[in-house]
Design an enzyme around this catalytic site. Structure first.
Site, PDB file in Angstrom:
ATOM      1  N   ASP A 145       0.760  -1.178   0.023  1.00  0.00           N
ATOM      2  CA  ASP A 145       0.091  -0.182  -0.061  1.00  0.00           C
ATOM      3  C   ASP A 145       0.621   1.246   0.002  1.00  0.00           C
ATOM      4  OD1 ASP A 145       0.889  -0.499   2.610  1.00  0.00           O
ATOM      5  OD2 ASP A 145      -1.317  -0.663   3.374  1.00  0.00           O
ATOM      6  N   ASN A 158      -7.277  -3.906  14.919  1.00  0.00           N
ATOM      7  CA  ASN A 158      -8.653  -4.016  14.451  1.00  0.00           C
ATOM      8  C   ASN A 158      -8.856  -5.302  13.519  1.00  0.00           C
ATOM      9  OD1 ASN A 158      -7.901  -2.807  12.091  1.00  0.00           O
ATOM     10  ND2 ASN A 158      -9.277  -1.198  12.096  1.00  0.00           N
ATOM     11  N   HIS A 189      -6.996  -5.440  10.597  1.00  0.00           N
ATOM     12  CA  HIS A 189      -6.865  -5.113   9.002  1.00  0.00           C
ATOM     13  C   HIS A 189      -5.664  -5.625   8.348  1.00  0.00           C
ATOM     14  CE1 HIS A 189      -4.745  -0.913  10.173  1.00  0.00           C
ATOM     15  NE2 HIS A 189      -3.748  -2.068  10.279  1.00  0.00           N
ATOM     16  N   GLU A 225      -9.433  -2.319   5.800  1.00  0.00           N
ATOM     17  CA  GLU A 225     -10.103  -2.066   7.263  1.00  0.00           C
ATOM     18  C   GLU A 225     -11.548  -3.011   7.317  1.00  0.00           C
ATOM     19  OE1 GLU A 225      -8.690  -0.415   9.583  1.00  0.00           O
ATOM     20  OE2 GLU A 225      -7.351   0.823   8.611  1.00  0.00           O
TER      21      GLU A 225
END
Ligand code: PGA
Length: 247
Positions: free
Chosen positions: A67, A136, A138, A143
């Site tokens: 990314d 979380n 991801h 996400e």
């Protein structure tokens, strides 16, 4: 899935480097998927050591990063390209032509994402993909709620991520709000994946990803569907697992 629990972050990093180096020795033109963040730094440090002390060569290796922020030039010290150059590329013998990091300054982002996917295909697909995991759940910038079949695309960062990143920038206006990320579908096509996690703040995400139900709300849980996945963690990140199984 092979779960490998190591006593320390350093031991986890060495184990990941051992596997990557073994694949590189077997296939010198390995296609390696790379991640940014704090977690893979120990792996990169160990690969650099192996290059300097043991002659491990990256000359024929191709890399694809997961990314990049949109709007940051490669020279910006918060861009992922900059991170990779400082923490890995400038220390090894990789051919710059074989380095791929999504271009956050591309004029046509959608076209660039399509090109990125086609480059991965042109190189024969990713052989080994390194992954971190967010607290979380991801993976890359996918996400919770991201489609499990998603491809490389533009994603809006969560408010939390934007807030967390603010400290690295002069003011709020400079903080990127969007990023280009490989999709979960893209990541799943890698022939092998190595998911790394350390510290207690990742323990719940690791538990949910490995022992919880597979769900888009925990993107990393897709790893349960991968044919050849390694999950390498330190004791702290493994602390919420009920089965520290291997196999
Ligand atoms: P970290 O980030 O390695 O800095 O913990 C991992 C991630 O958020 O994917």
């Amino acid at each position: 899935m092979l779960l490998i629990v190591k006593d320390s972050y350093e031991a986890m990093s060495r184990e990941a480097a051992r596997v990557v180096a073994e694949r590189m020795r077997r296939k010198p033109n390995l296609v390696l998927g790379l991640a940014t963040g704090g977690t893979p730094l120990g792996l990169y440090k160990e690969l650099i050591r192996m290059h300097k002390e043991e002659g491990l060569s990256f000359a024929k290796v191709t890399t694809f990063n997961l990314d990049e922020y949109i709007g940051l030039p490669r020279t910006h010290d918060q861009s992922y390209f900059y991170f990779m150059r400082e923490n890995l590329f400038k220390h090894i013998d990789i051919d710059p032509r074989y380095i791929h990091v999504p271009d956050g300054m591309a004029p046509e982002i959608d076209a660039h994402c399509e090109w990125y996917e086609s480059e991965i295909t042109r190189y024969g697909g990713i052989d080994v993909q390194i992954l971190g995991i967010g607290a979380n759940g991801h993976i890359a910038f996918n996400e919770p709620g991201s489609s499990l079949g998603s491809r490389t695309r533009i994603k809006t960062l969560t408010e939390q991520t934007v807030k967390d990143n603010a400290r690295f920038f002069k003011n709020m206006a400079e903080v990127p709000k969007t990023a280009i990320t490989m999709g979960i579908g893209t990541i799943m096509e890698a022939k092998e994946v190595i998911l790394l996690a350390n510290k207690t703040n990742k323990a719940e995400a690791i538990r949910a990803a490995i022992e919880g139900p597979m769900t888009a709300m925990v993107p990393a849980s897709i790893i349960q569907m991968h044919r050849k996945a390694y999950v390498m963690v330190d004791k702290e990140a493994a602390s919420k697992l009920t089965h520290t199984f291997t196999g």
